[in-house]
Write an enzyme that holds these catalytic residues in place. Structure first.
Site, PDB file in Angstrom:
ATOM      1  N   GLU A  13     -47.612 -24.624 -17.829  1.00  0.00           N
ATOM      2  CA  GLU A  13     -46.731 -23.463 -17.705  1.00  0.00           C
ATOM      3  C   GLU A  13     -47.251 -22.601 -16.578  1.00  0.00           C
ATOM      4  OE1 GLU A  13     -45.240 -22.656 -22.299  1.00  0.00           O
ATOM      5  OE2 GLU A  13     -46.495 -21.196 -21.278  1.00  0.00           O
ATOM      6  N   TYR A  54     -40.623 -23.003 -28.493  1.00  0.00           N
ATOM      7  CA  TYR A  54     -41.906 -22.322 -28.384  1.00  0.00           C
ATOM      8  C   TYR A  54     -42.002 -21.360 -29.563  1.00  0.00           C
ATOM      9  CZ  TYR A  54     -45.786 -19.922 -25.941  1.00  0.00           C
ATOM     10  OH  TYR A  54     -46.990 -19.372 -25.584  1.00  0.00           O
ATOM     11  N   ASP A 103     -46.934  -9.214 -22.648  1.00  0.00           N
ATOM     12  CA  ASP A 103     -48.272  -9.753 -22.434  1.00  0.00           C
ATOM     13  C   ASP A 103     -49.374  -8.755 -22.753  1.00  0.00           C
ATOM     14  OD1 ASP A 103     -48.082 -12.522 -21.419  1.00  0.00           O
ATOM     15  OD2 ASP A 103     -46.773 -11.572 -19.936  1.00  0.00           O
TER      16      ASP A 103
END
Lengths: 398, 273
Positions: free
Chosen positions: B49, B174, B60
């Site tokens: 990725e 995911y 994040d």
């Protein structure tokens, strides 16, 4: 047509929407459902109205600024005195609404981002009122500029978390609040301070703030027997402006002008004029005009007024701009500081530096308007918090 | 079938789990990223990725935020990342997923992006802030270009919503194993087991688990419960520590090798034919 916006998923034309990470999506959908139900519930409306009147001190006056009007020699100027609300700005309208909703949803904690600290203080206030835990995210640069408000938040029992990322201002505080919310979403309510963020925030904040425009409309009809010709309000994210504009959107004769911060000038990198000088992009959950570089990296905004220091703008403003319903202009730091002093000296009213941007535009535009025209300026907050910034900017000049 | 599905299928036949590694493109610089990827592949990474840095990565944690800032300072752009991918593709068959936020793609132009990404050998994209409700404005270009649109499922996603999301998912699913941002908390194996089992009943696509796996021990605990695991922040932290030192590639490959061995050792049918 404009009043049918947004669509079911929060789009105002191409703007708005819900561009959020999956972890937050269920919370946003839950919030939307809860808000829709609250909006239809007479008891919620009654409770919200009770606190606006009995606690925040509404309604706020619509004050005719006679000396300013005389000096400028044009349109008759009214000030919508949001600075007279409890906590000193319009922000309390929204935080009372959202914290009441949080309580209704059974949330025990609230978080918020803040720039100037006005929204932080208003959130901490509402949280104290209802005995909720409160954490405020604030950029380190803003903490420095607005030490007084940081102190107020702490007194009110809120925890203030400094954010040192980026330029350590409002955008970075909002990033950090969103990250915190991703981690705490199950028991925490995120109180967004402006008409931005993912749907339903822009709509919800607008609705809670539209008490400003509803009152102003009623007041001007009573005083003048007619609608105003022009509404002027400063625009960072845009909550005070939309609060004033929204109840007049369906009145085509009422022009509206949003005033962005031109900072050190639009030809420099130091400004916050996202509508005037930005491009369409996606940040903080919605599509809107953004200050960004050619690669889609968000640029840091700058404004002397911490509350306007944001690189985006609420999606409904983007839509009102794109459709031409509202006009967006900008004034510089210097013009805002002049207006700050002028209003203080001529009316004995010291505006927040944010609101001083609206006053500055009125000082430019009112002289060119006929004397029988009426303009309403949204005086969104009081200027005590800015004394130090003004002192610094004067020292710089001297 | 694209490279992503092929890789999952081939590994499954061998009874093995897929090791997905994330790194931020351009940290410490794009030349190093281009050297790191084949080295990681050789060390046992199955899918890479490639993180496209963004100024405001709200999903994040601090590690990837800092890496994104470093990469942007060193001049990483989407165009340069696509060029790097194209040159990588000439010598490697590793499935490549571009991972990032929507604004850099929107700014580049979704149609142009889709065409160039496919031509550069990108196999799939994962756009964190583009949920299914908003995804059509990009997928109308990337689906016809043959790019898999990897979708996220979170612990907060209820089954009704998960089913809706999975109907249009491609590539792999995911699963975000922690309610939080990247690289800040460790997943709990019991929760992951039941959540992944639930997902597997809803989709035939492979399910990979990520967002909190940072040690060989965690990799060993989670890998048997899913079709694959994603390691991101731990690798990015290591890259950040080593910076431009000569030690970087050996250290990164040694870490990837440890994760690989931990995964393989934890999956008993590994190696059987």
């Amino acid at each position: 047509m404009i009043r049918t916006q947004p669509d079911r998923r929060g789009h105002f034309g191409i703007f708005g929407g819900r561009y959020a990470a999956e972890t937050l999506m269920p919370a946003l959908l839950e919030l939307e459902t809860a808000y829709r139900a609250a909006r239809r519930d007479a008891s919620f409306k009654k409770e919200f109205s009770f606190y606006l009147h009995e606690y925040a001190g509404r309604e706020t006056p619509l004050y005719e600024a006679r000396r300013l009007t005389e000096t400028l020699g044009g349109a008759k100027i009214y000030l919508k005195r949001e600075d007279m609300n409890h906590t000193g700005s319009h922000k309390i309208n929204n935080t009372l609404g959202q914290v009441l909703l949080a309580r209704r949803m059974g949330k025990k904690k609230v978080i918020a981002e803040t720039g100037a600290g006005q929204h932080g203080v208003a959130t901490a206030t509402a949280a104290a009122l209802f005995g909720m835990e409160c954490r405020i995210f604030m950029g380190e640069e803003d903490i420095r500029r607005q030490a007084h408000n940081v102190f107020r938040m702490k007194i009110l029992g809120a925890e203030v978390t400094p954010v040192d990322a980026g330029t350590a201002t409002l955008k970075d505080a909002m990033n950090e609040a969103m990250r915190d919310w991703v981690s705490s979403v199950r028991d925490t309510f995120y109180v967004i301070g402006t008409t931005a963020g993912p749907h339903p925030y822009p709509v919800m904040v607008r609705d809670f703030q539209s008490v400003i425009g509803r009152e102003a409309r009623r007041q001007i009809l009573k005083k003048e027997g007619r609608l105003p010709d022009l509404l002027i309000a400063c625009v960072g994210g845009g909550s005070n402006a939309l609060g004033l504009f929204y109840p007049f959107l369906a009145d085509p004769a009422v022009a509206m002008t949003g005033v962005e911060a031109a900072g050190k000038g639009l030809d420099t990198a130091l400004h916050a004029a996202s509508i005037t000088a930005g491009r369409v992009g996606v940040l903080h959950g919605n599509k809107t005009y953004l200050l960004q570089d050619e690669h889609g990296q968000v640029r840091d905004a700058y404004a002397i007024a911490a509350g306007l220091d944001y690189p985006g703008v609420g999606p409904e403003h983007a839509w009102l701009h794109a459709t031409g319903r509202a006009r967006y202009v900008s004034v510089t730091d210097e013009e805002a500081v002049e207006a700050f002093v002028a209003l203080s000296r001529q009316e004995g009213i010291t505006p927040a530096l944010e609101s001083a941007h609206a006053v500055a535009w009125a000082m430019k535009t009112a002289p060119a308007m006929a004397k029988d025209k009426i303009a309403i300026i949204n005086l969104s907050g009081r200027g005590d918090k800015d004394a130090e910034t003004i002192a610094e900017s004067r020292e710089e000049k001297e | 079938m694209g490279r992503i599905e092929e890789r999952f299928t081939a590994l499954k036949k061998e009874g093995r789990k897929t090791f997905v590694a994330y790194l931020t493109a351009g940290d410490p610089d794009l030349e190093t990223t281009a050297r790191l990827i084949p080295a990681l592949e050789a060390a046992g990474v199955d899918i890479i990725e490639i993180g496209v840095p963004f100024s405001d990565p709200t999903a994040d944690g601090p590690v990837i935020q800092a890496a994104s800032q470093r990469a942007l300072k060193r001049g990483a752009t989407l165009a340069k990342i696509l060029a790097m991918t194209a040159s990588l593709r000439r010598t490697s068959g590793i499935p490549i997923v571009l991972f990032g936020y929507y604004n850099p793609i929107l700014s580049y132009g979704p149609e142009k992006f889709a065409g160039e990404a496919a031509a550069s050998g990108v196999d799939g994209i994962l756009v964190v802030d583009l949920p299914p409700e908003e995804a059509d404005e990009l997928r109308c270009y990337t689906d016809p270009a043959g790019l898999a649109f990897i979708t996220l499922i979170a612990p907060t996603t209820d089954p009704v919503r998960a089913r809706k999301i999975l109907r249009r998912a491609t590539g792999f699913v995911y699963y975000i194993s922690v309610t939080g941002v990247t690289g800040t908390a460790a997943p709990r194996a019991d929760d992951v087991r039941s959540d992944v089992e639930r997902l597997k009943r809803m989709t035939a696509l492979p399910v990979a688990v990520g967002f909190g796996i940072s040690t060989p021990g965690q990799a060993a605990a989670i890998a048997p419960l899913s079709d694959g695991i994603v390691v991101g922040s731990a690798l990015v932290r290591l890259i950040g520590e080593k910076g431009t030192s000569d030690d970087l590639v050996p250290a990164a490959t040694s870490f990837a090798g440890e994760i690989r061995r931990a995964i393989d050792a934890a999956c008993p049918s590994q190696g059987k034919k």
